[in-house]
Design an enzyme around this catalytic site. Structure first.
Site, PDB file in Angstrom:
ATOM      1  N   ARG A   2      42.366  36.434  38.625  1.00 40.01           N
ATOM      2  CA  ARG A   2      41.607  36.383  39.888  1.00 40.01           C
ATOM      3  C   ARG A   2      42.488  36.635  41.110  1.00 40.01           C
ATOM      4  O   ARG A   2      42.259  36.063  42.176  1.00 40.01           O
ATOM      5  CB  ARG A   2      40.899  35.029  40.034  1.00 40.01           C
ATOM      6  N   ASP A  24      33.290  42.099  37.621  1.00 40.90           N
ATOM      7  CA  ASP A  24      32.983  40.768  37.114  1.00 40.90           C
ATOM      8  C   ASP A  24      32.508  40.888  35.676  1.00 40.90           C
ATOM      9  O   ASP A  24      31.950  41.921  35.286  1.00 40.90           O
ATOM     10  CB  ASP A  24      31.900  40.084  37.964  1.00 40.90           C
TER      11      ASP A  24
HETATM   12  O1  CP3 Z   1      41.062  39.667  40.585  1.00 38.07           O
HETATM   13  C1  CP3 Z   1      40.458  39.637  39.499  1.00 38.07           C
HETATM   14  O2  CP3 Z   1      40.738  38.840  38.585  1.00 38.07           O
HETATM   15  C2  CP3 Z   1      39.415  40.700  39.211  1.00 38.07           C
HETATM   16  C3  CP3 Z   1      38.064  40.352  39.339  1.00 38.07           C
HETATM   17  C4  CP3 Z   1      37.338  39.252  38.566  1.00 38.07           C
HETATM   18  C5  CP3 Z   1      36.275  38.518  39.151  1.00 38.07           C
HETATM   19  N1  CP3 Z   1      35.713  37.739  38.176  1.00 38.07           N
HETATM   20  C6  CP3 Z   1      35.842  38.623  40.560  1.00 38.07           C
HETATM   21  C7  CP3 Z   1      35.020  37.560  41.160  1.00 38.07           C
HETATM   22  C8  CP3 Z   1      37.442  38.842  37.222  1.00 38.07           C
HETATM   23  C9  CP3 Z   1      38.450  39.259  36.150  1.00 38.07           C
HETATM   24  C10 CP3 Z   1      36.409  37.889  36.991  1.00 38.07           C
HETATM   25  C11 CP3 Z   1      36.160  37.253  35.694  1.00 38.07           C
HETATM   26  C12 CP3 Z   1      35.113  36.228  35.564  1.00 38.07           C
HETATM   27  N2  CP3 Z   1      33.912  36.152  36.240  1.00 38.07           N
HETATM   28  C13 CP3 Z   1      35.141  35.177  34.607  1.00 38.07           C
HETATM   29  C14 CP3 Z   1      36.233  34.955  33.563  1.00 38.07           C
HETATM   30  C15 CP3 Z   1      37.471  34.367  34.114  1.00 38.07           C
HETATM   31  C16 CP3 Z   1      37.344  32.944  34.594  1.00 38.07           C
HETATM   32  O3  CP3 Z   1      37.636  32.740  35.793  1.00 38.07           O
HETATM   33  O4  CP3 Z   1      37.017  32.068  33.811  1.00 38.07           O
HETATM   34  C17 CP3 Z   1      33.962  34.428  34.778  1.00 38.07           C
HETATM   35  C18 CP3 Z   1      33.561  33.192  33.981  1.00 38.07           C
HETATM   36  C19 CP3 Z   1      33.184  35.063  35.803  1.00 38.07           C
HETATM   37  C20 CP3 Z   1      31.815  34.677  36.291  1.00 38.07           C
HETATM   38  C21 CP3 Z   1      31.803  34.360  37.736  1.00 38.07           C
HETATM   39  N3  CP3 Z   1      32.009  35.268  38.760  1.00 38.07           N
HETATM   40  C22 CP3 Z   1      31.545  33.092  38.328  1.00 38.07           C
HETATM   41  C23 CP3 Z   1      31.271  31.819  37.563  1.00 38.07           C
HETATM   42  C24 CP3 Z   1      31.619  33.260  39.735  1.00 38.07           C
HETATM   43  C25 CP3 Z   1      31.333  32.228  40.799  1.00 38.07           C
HETATM   44  C26 CP3 Z   1      32.421  31.242  40.943  1.00 38.07           C
HETATM   45  C27 CP3 Z   1      33.573  31.820  41.734  1.00 38.07           C
HETATM   46  O5  CP3 Z   1      34.689  31.768  41.239  1.00 38.07           O
HETATM   47  O6  CP3 Z   1      33.321  32.283  42.852  1.00 38.07           O
HETATM   48  C28 CP3 Z   1      31.955  34.630  39.979  1.00 38.07           C
HETATM   49  C29 CP3 Z   1      32.140  35.259  41.310  1.00 38.07           C
HETATM   50  C30 CP3 Z   1      33.372  36.071  41.524  1.00 38.07           C
HETATM   51  N4  CP3 Z   1      33.900  36.962  40.624  1.00 38.07           N
HETATM   52  C31 CP3 Z   1      34.168  36.094  42.712  1.00 38.07           C
HETATM   53  C32 CP3 Z   1      35.186  37.029  42.485  1.00 38.07           C
HETATM   54  C33 CP3 Z   1      36.256  37.457  43.469  1.00 38.07           C
HETATM   55  C34 CP3 Z   1      33.885  35.311  43.991  1.00 38.07           C
HETATM   56  C35 CP3 Z   1      32.790  35.958  44.752  1.00 38.07           C
HETATM   57  C36 CP3 Z   1      32.837  35.671  46.240  1.00 38.07           C
HETATM   58  O7  CP3 Z   1      33.466  36.436  46.971  1.00 38.07           O
HETATM   59  O8  CP3 Z   1      32.190  34.688  46.648  1.00 38.07           O
END
Ligand code: CP3
Length: 348
Positions: free
Chosen positions: A26, A76
């Site tokens: 992330r 994502d």
């Molecule tokens: O920089 C990176 O790693 C690349 C992008 C990336 C995102 N999500 C962007 C994102 C990656 C590799 C992920 C993987 C992801 N997404 C996982 C597996 C890894 C982990 O953290 O366990 C999971 C379970 C998700 C599902 C997901 N996406 C959730 C539960 C959420 C909301 C909670 C949160 O962390 O905000 C997201 C949103 C998300 N995905 C954001 C980002 C940058 C935040 C969105 C925002 O700007 O509000």
């Protein structure tokens, strides 16, 4: 092969590169002011994932700031179910919301014929990232593509979003194993196709995020975590023998060694709760380890971050290793602490 010079690719091919290559799960996200500035320009998170220029820009941001050894495609794990026809919204303060999937008819309706069109923006983002990395002379930075592993993606699809225990998903796996296996099989096939597209346009490594792997009892871990991962690894290895796969079965605990042996991933991500010395004992030395600094140690910074980091480096020295966190970086992380972490790791 010119790519061989990239430290991440060398480490994933089994070389004990030192200091170890580093990137952070992330690494593009809300802790960076430049991310928040781009995020503020669009109404919703999915617009970022479906706009190639924005996704490429966000992928590059942490590389420009910190010079990591890997860029991970900005996207994502829930883009795949969306591309198969499930609705998806990200609600502020809530996270992802999908219509809960509960029936065989809904599994049958997952439409892989629309996959190619739906993921065209992701394909274009990969191309733009490769061009930008070359243009900006980030010669040591490898590009990682990714997908959620089928079990974790199924968790969000069945539940309809995040959950503490994914009770509806796990109840379905017991009550209707044929239905749940059918869903896992569909996702396995779609994940292979999705990652193949990413590789075809330029990602050099792929990672499978299995965030919820550790909530399953062992027999189901074998059926729904190991088996689909093994199938994805075998299919990709057959088509792309030189592209390494990193598996991240979060909270797998004592099953980590079995996961590595059974799935044949080139590298295993250690979560925050794993003792690196224990992972060393159960994962063969031919499999690269990645991890596992506590994201909260980076929030704290200072002596605590240094001590935790030194502890991991001390244990991993001399074996193929990639430095990373044990889970994603959190929004309250001060970017200066990340810069300090990079200095510590690069000093070996
Ligand atoms: O920089 C990176 O790693 C690349 C992008 C990336 C995102 N999500 C962007 C994102 C990656 C590799 C992920 C993987 C992801 N997404 C996982 C597996 C890894 C982990 O953290 O366990 C999971 C379970 C998700 C599902 C997901 N996406 C959730 C539960 C959420 C909301 C909670 C949160 O962390 O905000 C997201 C949103 C998300 N995905 C954001 C980002 C940058 C935040 C969105 C925002 O700007 O509000």
């Amino acid at each position: 092969m010119p790519g061989e010079a990239k430290p991440l690719l060398r480490a994933l091919r089994g070389e004990a590169v030192w200091p170890p290559p580093l990137w952070l799960m992330r690494q593009a996200g809300r802790y960076l002011p430049e991310y928040r500035a781009v995020r503020a320009q669009v109404a919703d998170f999915m617009t970022l994932c479906t706009s190639p220029a924005l996704a490429a820009e966000l992928t590059l941001q942490p590389i420009r700031r910190f010079g990591f050894d890997a860029a991970i495609l900005f996207s994502d794990i829930l883009v795949l179910p969306w591309a198969l026809g499930r609705e998806l919204t990200f609600r502020e303060g809530v996270g992802p919301v999908l219509p809960p999937l509960r029936t065989g008819a809904e599994v049958m309706a997952l439409d892989s014929t629309r996959l190619a069109d739906a993921i065209a923006p992701v394909e274009q983002a990969v191309r733009e990232v490769r061009l930008s990395l070359a243009r900006e002379a980030f010669d040591r930075t490898a590009l990682i593509g990714f997908a959620g592993a089928p079990f974790t993606v199924a968790c969000y699809m069945v539940e309809g979003g995040g959950s503490r225990d994914f009770a509806a998903t796990r109840t379905m796996a017991y009550r209707e194993p044929a239905l749940f296996s059918g869903l896992i099989d569909r996702l396995t096939e779609a994940t292979i196709a999705y990652l193949a597209v990413q590789i075809d346009v330029g990602v050099e490594v792929v990672m499978l995020f299995d965030t919820w792997a550790g909530i399953l009892p062992p027999a189901q871990f074998r059926s729904y975590v190991e088996r689909p991962t093994r199938e994805i690894v075998a299919a990709l290895r057959n088509r792309y023998p030189d592209v390494p796969v990193i598996g991240f079965p979060r909270l797998a605990g004592v099953l980590l060694g079995e996961y590595a042996a059974d799935t044949k991933v080139q590298a295993v991500g250690m979560d925050t709760a794993t003792a690196p010395a224990e992972a060393m004992k159960c994962v063969p030395a031919t499999v690269t380890l990645q991890g596992n600094l506590d994201p909260l140690a980076v929030v704290a910074g200072g002596a605590a971050m240094r001590a935790e980091t030194d502890g991991i480096l001390h244990v991993m020295r001399g074996r193929p290793f990639v430095f990373n966190l044990g889970h994603g970086i959190v929004p309250q992380t001060p970017p200066e602490h990340v810069a300090e972490l990079v200095r510590i790791v690069r000093a070996g």
